[in-house]
Design an enzyme around this catalytic site. Structure first.
Site, PDB file in Angstrom:
ATOM      1  N   CYS A 115      45.143  32.798  42.354  1.00 50.30           N
ATOM      2  CA  CYS A 115      45.197  31.758  41.323  1.00 50.30           C
ATOM      3  C   CYS A 115      46.569  31.074  41.329  1.00 50.30           C
ATOM      4  CB  CYS A 115      44.824  32.326  39.958  1.00 50.30           C
ATOM      5  SG  CYS A 115      44.401  31.042  38.751  1.00 50.30           S
ATOM      6  N   HIS A 210      39.903  34.946  40.696  1.00 47.45           N
ATOM      7  CA  HIS A 210      40.523  36.219  40.331  1.00 47.45           C
ATOM      8  C   HIS A 210      39.693  37.389  40.863  1.00 47.45           C
ATOM      9  CE1 HIS A 210      43.807  34.987  37.585  1.00 47.45           C
ATOM     10  NE2 HIS A 210      43.061  33.891  37.472  1.00 47.45           N
ATOM     11  N   GLU A 212      40.472  40.345  41.189  1.00 44.12           N
ATOM     12  CA  GLU A 212      40.727  41.574  40.429  1.00 44.12           C
ATOM     13  C   GLU A 212      39.811  41.710  39.223  1.00 44.12           C
ATOM     14  OE1 GLU A 212      43.046  38.628  38.028  1.00 44.12           O
ATOM     15  OE2 GLU A 212      42.511  38.887  40.144  1.00 44.12           O
TER      16      GLU A 212
END
Length: 228
Positions: A115, A210, A212
C-alpha cells in the site's frame, strides 16, 4: 536446522499510544504484518524510524524488507502541492523508509512494498501519485475487497496467475510510474495495483492492497523464497 530468512518490516511511530496504565510514544505495527511473514516461512523483525544514514547498515543485516502501509506520502517528495484531501505528513517515516528502499535497491535485498510502501517505492524512483481517488476505501476504518488482474509475464503474475479478490483500503495511487517500474496488476477501474522492477534488478514488488489482511500467502511466500 532450517534457517529462516529474516524479514524486516517498517513501522509507524505514534504518540499517545495506550496499553494497560501507559500512554506513551510507540513504534507500532498491525499484527497482520509479522503474522504474514511468519506464516510464509520467515522471521519478522520491526524497523521503527531511525536516522536515514543508518538504513544501509540495517538492510545489510536483513534477508528481505517489507515497507508497510500507513499515512500518505508527503507530496513534497514528488514535487506536488498538497491536496486538501491528503493526510498530514509523516516526514520522519518518509525519510527513513525512502532510505531503506534506496539501501535495499542498492544491495539487491528482496523488497516488498505494501500500500503506502508501493507508493513510496514509486516515489523513490521518481514517480508521482494521485492524491485522491474514490472507490478503494469505501467505509472508514474497514477494509474492502475488489478484484485485481495480473499482467501476464510479470513477477506478480508468476506468483498469482489468476484474477483474485484482494483486501483494499487506500485513497491514493500511482499516477506516473517511477524509473524502471512496470505495472504488473490492475483494478477494474484501471488503477495500478502492483508495480515491479525487471528481474535483472532483483526481486522488487509493490502491491497496492493489504495481503496481511487476507489468507493468500503467495506474495509474501515469494518474498521469503527470494530472501532465502
Amino acid at each position: 536446522m532450517t534457517v529462516r530468512p529474516l524479514i524486516g518490516v517498517s513501522t509507524y511511530l505514534e504518540s499517545g499510544a495506550r496499553w494497560g496504565v501507559w500512554e506513551l510514544d510507540a513504534a507500532l505495527l498491525p499484527a497482520g504484518y509479522p503474522r504474514l511473514v511468519q506464516r510464509a516461512g520467515g522471521l519478522a523483525c520491526m524497523l521503527p524510524p531511525d536516522a536515514p544514514e543508518r538504513a544501509a547498515e540495517t538492510v545489510a543485516r536483513l534477508d528481505g524488507l517489507v515497507i508497510a502501509g500507513g499515512p500518505d506520502v508527503d507530496p513534497a517528495r514528488y514535487g506536488a502541492e498538497r491536496s486538501p484531501r491528503t493526510g498530514p505528513p509523516a516526514r520522519e517515516r518518509d525519510a527513513w523508509e525512502l532510505a531503506l528502499i534506496d539501501a535495499a535497491l542498492t544491495a539487491r535485498v528482496p523488497l516488498l512494498g505494501i500500500c503506502r510502501g508501493m507508493q513510496l517505492l514509486n516515489v523513490a524512483l521518481g514517480g508521482a501519485l494521485v492524491q485522491h481517488l474514490d472507490g478503494h476505501a469505501e467505509v472508514v476504518g474497514a477494509f474492502g475487497s475488489h478484484p485485481v488482474k495480473p499482467v501476464p509475464g510479470t513477477l506478480y503474475a508468476g506468483l498469482v496467475p489468476e484474477e483474485t479478490a484482494v483486501p483494499t483500503y487506500h485513497h491514493q495511487a500511482v499516477e506516473r510510474l517511477g524509473r524502471g517500474l512496470i505495472a504488473s496488476a490492475y483494478a477494474p477501474d484501471g488503477t495500478v495495483e502492483a508495480v515491479e522492477l525487471p528481474a535483472t534488478e532483483g526481486w522488487v514488488l509493490g502491491v497496492q492492497w493489504h495481503p496481511e489482511m487476507g489468507e493468500d500467502l503467495r506474495v509474501m511466500r515469494g518474498l521469503v523464497a527470494a530472501a532465502g
